[in-house]
Design a protein around this motif. Structure first.
Motif, PDB file in Angstrom:
ATOM      1  N   TYR A  78       4.307 -42.023  96.977  1.00  0.00           N
ATOM      2  CA  TYR A  78       3.118 -41.258  96.604  1.00  0.00           C
ATOM      3  C   TYR A  78       3.517 -40.014  95.802  1.00  0.00           C
ATOM      4  CZ  TYR A  78      -0.999 -38.249  97.280  1.00  0.00           C
ATOM      5  OH  TYR A  78      -2.073 -37.417  97.097  1.00  0.00           O
ATOM      6  N   PHE A  79       4.491 -39.274  96.297  1.00  0.00           N
ATOM      7  CA  PHE A  79       4.908 -38.058  95.600  1.00  0.00           C
ATOM      8  C   PHE A  79       5.623 -38.366  94.289  1.00  0.00           C
ATOM      9  CE2 PHE A  79       4.321 -35.675  99.658  1.00  0.00           C
ATOM     10  CZ  PHE A  79       3.486 -34.690  99.152  1.00  0.00           C
ATOM     11  N   ILE A  80       6.275 -39.496  94.205  1.00  0.00           N
ATOM     12  CA  ILE A  80       6.868 -39.908  92.917  1.00  0.00           C
ATOM     13  C   ILE A  80       5.769 -40.094  91.878  1.00  0.00           C
ATOM     14  CG2 ILE A  80       8.062 -41.782  91.724  1.00  0.00           C
ATOM     15  CD1 ILE A  80       9.743 -42.177  94.272  1.00  0.00           C
ATOM     16  N   ASP A  81       4.669 -40.731  92.284  1.00  0.00           N
ATOM     17  CA  ASP A  81       3.546 -40.920  91.355  1.00  0.00           C
ATOM     18  C   ASP A  81       2.892 -39.586  90.986  1.00  0.00           C
ATOM     19  OD1 ASP A  81       3.870 -43.663  91.204  1.00  0.00           O
ATOM     20  OD2 ASP A  81       2.468 -44.088  92.846  1.00  0.00           O
ATOM     21  N   VAL A  82       2.800 -38.679  91.961  1.00  0.00           N
ATOM     22  CA  VAL A  82       2.249 -37.346  91.669  1.00  0.00           C
ATOM     23  C   VAL A  82       3.133 -36.632  90.647  1.00  0.00           C
ATOM     24  CG1 VAL A  82       1.700 -35.069  92.610  1.00  0.00           C
ATOM     25  CG2 VAL A  82       1.159 -37.127  93.934  1.00  0.00           C
ATOM     26  N   ALA A  83       4.437 -36.692  90.872  1.00  0.00           N
ATOM     27  CA  ALA A  83       5.383 -36.020  89.973  1.00  0.00           C
ATOM     28  C   ALA A  83       5.312 -36.601  88.569  1.00  0.00           C
ATOM     29  CB  ALA A  83       6.804 -36.137  90.530  1.00  0.00           C
ATOM     30  N   ARG A  84       5.196 -37.910  88.465  1.00  0.00           N
ATOM     31  CA  ARG A  84       5.119 -38.550  87.152  1.00  0.00           C
ATOM     32  C   ARG A  84       3.871 -38.098  86.401  1.00  0.00           C
ATOM     33  NH1 ARG A  84       4.935 -45.050  86.254  1.00  0.00           N
ATOM     34  NH2 ARG A  84       2.988 -44.737  87.405  1.00  0.00           N
ATOM     35  N   GLU A  85       2.741 -38.000  87.115  1.00  0.00           N
ATOM     36  CA  GLU A  85       1.520 -37.536  86.468  1.00  0.00           C
ATOM     37  C   GLU A  85       1.630 -36.061  86.079  1.00  0.00           C
ATOM     38  OE1 GLU A  85      -2.310 -37.678  84.827  1.00  0.00           O
ATOM     39  OE2 GLU A  85      -0.745 -39.157  85.231  1.00  0.00           O
ATOM     40  N   CYS A  86       2.316 -35.256  86.885  1.00  0.00           N
ATOM     41  CA  CYS A  86       2.547 -33.855  86.512  1.00  0.00           C
ATOM     42  C   CYS A  86       3.317 -33.782  85.193  1.00  0.00           C
ATOM     43  CB  CYS A  86       3.327 -33.123  87.613  1.00  0.00           C
ATOM     44  SG  CYS A  86       2.347 -32.726  89.071  1.00  0.00           S
ATOM     45  N   PHE A  87       4.306 -34.657  85.038  1.00  0.00           N
ATOM     46  CA  PHE A  87       5.071 -34.700  83.795  1.00  0.00           C
ATOM     47  C   PHE A  87       4.155 -35.054  82.627  1.00  0.00           C
ATOM     48  CE2 PHE A  87       7.503 -36.941  80.559  1.00  0.00           C
ATOM     49  CZ  PHE A  87       8.562 -36.069  80.328  1.00  0.00           C
ATOM     50  N   ASN A  88       3.299 -36.054  82.806  1.00  0.00           N
ATOM     51  CA  ASN A  88       2.395 -36.471  81.739  1.00  0.00           C
ATOM     52  C   ASN A  88       1.412 -35.363  81.352  1.00  0.00           C
ATOM     53  OD1 ASN A  88       3.584 -39.020  81.653  1.00  0.00           O
ATOM     54  ND2 ASN A  88       2.120 -39.901  83.111  1.00  0.00           N
TER      55      ASN A  88
END
Length: 481
Positions: A287-297
């Motif tokens: 879940y946090f990996i997906d959050v981090a990826r969206e933060c990057f985007n």
């Protein structure tokens, strides 16, 4: 009412060009140029260069740079007193028999200078001496002219609103801190009473990334540009006032932002470690990996780095059986983007890309650039440490302050972006007040030293961190790297 132009256009050129902004008075006497760029000058000459007259108004880049850097040499209220004195005496504002046409020519320029000061450095005016001098000079400008009186009133009302908003923000921060402390006490004494986790509150990682961006932009917005200088202010060797250091150190909003980064890192670690079952912990990591990826985007690099830092904490990284259940390919890519090697080359490349996207943005979302804040602080720290404030002849090293102002002005552009995402009060409340374990709570081991040493950055970063800690900026070791 005079309006200051946007920050994005301030530092298009490498410096201040004499041919464009020179006046008869500054062609000699205390200012030194090279290739038409102002490089140094005596403090008195630089102050006089700030003050407009009938035939001259200082370039905005000069105004911002000098107001930002002058606090390394004198208090803002001392500078304001000198500016007021020069305006009143040189332009004969105190003389009832002075030429009214002359005053009409100079009044808009003085008012514009005061407007730029109050808009860009409003926190200077929390000092009653600043506000008193401002009102006195403004009153002299406005006397007898209805148009100027309205403009002065509008300027002061705008300033008062900004200061009131700052006071309200500080009260909210204090309330949030008190609430989270109370809930942490409950967590320590009755951990079973904490039923919710972040996924229960917000099941969509993209929504959480957007709410994190809300918090980041709100806290960035309250950081004054002067805080970057005041964080590292030291006594001017030519200043006999021994009390100036403690009075000038005002970095509360910068510190609050650093504390948010540390809180988010510990929140991630707490959320991952709290579940009893491995599959639940693995789900939380993904879940946090997906959050981090969206933060990057989105361009939210600060939240991205906080999440990566939390996932690299020892209590999380040592969960080998949990990590075995996680698909880590996406996480590996994110770690590569924020790799500290070569002075964070990959991150700096991504940041330049986001900054360029922001300049040509067609939507509010594309304008978002939230830098990895601790690295920005480090860059400014080393710029400050690497160059002397004064040259051997006693002149102010203005070439250094052009570079400092250039970095800070870019940040000023980014912090003024309005968040385009809809606010979710429930999620924001959870992120800001949910109890999290801190370094003292569950990180009592040597993971920091081992991780920092493996980065090959131990000595310089430790030195920088110690200096910042002495200035009241309490970065965690993990937060700073």
């Amino acid at each position: 009412m005079p309006q200051t132009p946007p920050f994005s256009a301030m530092f298009d050129s490498s410096g201040y060009n004499r041919n464009l902004y020179q006046s008869a008075e500054d062609s000699c006497g205390g200012l030194y140029y090279h290739d038409n760029n102002l490089l140094s000058g005596s403090l008195e000459a630089l102050i006089q260069h700030l003050v407009p007259n009938v035939d001259y108004y200082p370039d905005r880049t000069y105004i911002f740079t000098f107001l930002l850097s002058s606090r390394l040499f004198m208090h803002p209220y001392e500078l304001m007193a000198k500016v007021c004195h020069l305006c009143i005496e040189h332009q004969r504002l105190s003389d009832p028999n002075s030429d009214k046409n002359q005053i009409r020519k100079i009044a808009p320029k003085i008012l514009q200078l005061l407007t730029e000061w109050t808009e860009t450095f409003p926190y200077d005016f929390r000092d009653e001496r600043m506000m008193r001098n401002l009102k006195d000079l403004a009153h002299r400008i406005a006397s007898g002219e209805e148009t100027y009186r309205k403009n002065v009133q509008q300027m002061i009302q705008c300033l008062i609103r900004k200061l009131a908003a700052l006071t309200q923000y500080e009260e909210v921060l204090a309330k949030i801190s008190s609430t989270s402390t109370d809930r942490l006490t409950v967590l320590k004494t009755k951990p079973q009473s904490i039923q919710r986790d972040i996924i229960t509150v917000c099941s969509d990682p993209y929504t959480l990334a957007q709410q994190l961006t809300h918090i980041e932009l709100e806290r960035l917005n309250y950081i004054g540009p002067e805080e970057f200088v005041q964080a590292f202010v030291q006594k001017d060797p030519l200043d006999n006032d021994k009390s100036c250091y403690s009075e000038r150190k005002k970095t509360r909003n910068l510190e609050a932002y650093v504390e948010w980064f540390n809180r988010l890192s510990y929140l991630v670690a707490t959320e991952i470690c709290m579940p009893v079952k491995k599959k639940h912990r693995a789900r939380m990591i993904e879940y946090f990996i997906d959050v981090a990826r969206e933060c990057f985007n989105i361009g939210n690099f600060n939240s991205l780095m906080a999440i990566i830092s939390g996932m690299n904490m020892s209590p999380v990284s040592r969960l080998k059986k949990t990590w075995a259940k996680v698909k880590t390919a996406k996480f590996d890519i994110l770690e590569h983007q924020m790799d500290p090697s070569s002075n964070f080359y990959n991150y700096r490349t991504a940041l330049r890309g986001a900054a360029q996207r922001s300049l040509t943005a067609h939507s509010s979302r594309e304008k978002i650039v939230i830098p990895f804040f601790s690295l920005l602080i480090k860059d400014i720290y080393f710029l400050n440490e690497g160059c002397a404030n004064r040259l051997p002849n006693g002149h102010v090293n203005f070439e250094k302050f052009w570079e400092l102002a250039k970095q800070v002005s870019e940040f000023m552009t980014w912090k003024q972006v309005e968040c385009p995402f809809e606010r979710d009060r429930k999620i924001l409340q959870y992120l800001l007040t949910v109890p999290v374990f801190s370094e003292d709570g569950f990180l009592k081991n040597r993971c920091y030293e081992e991780r920092i040493s493996s980065c090959g950055l131990l000595s310089k970063e430790h030195k920088c961190e110690r200096v910042m800690a002495s200035c009241g900026l309490h970065f965690s070791l993990l937060g700073f790297l």
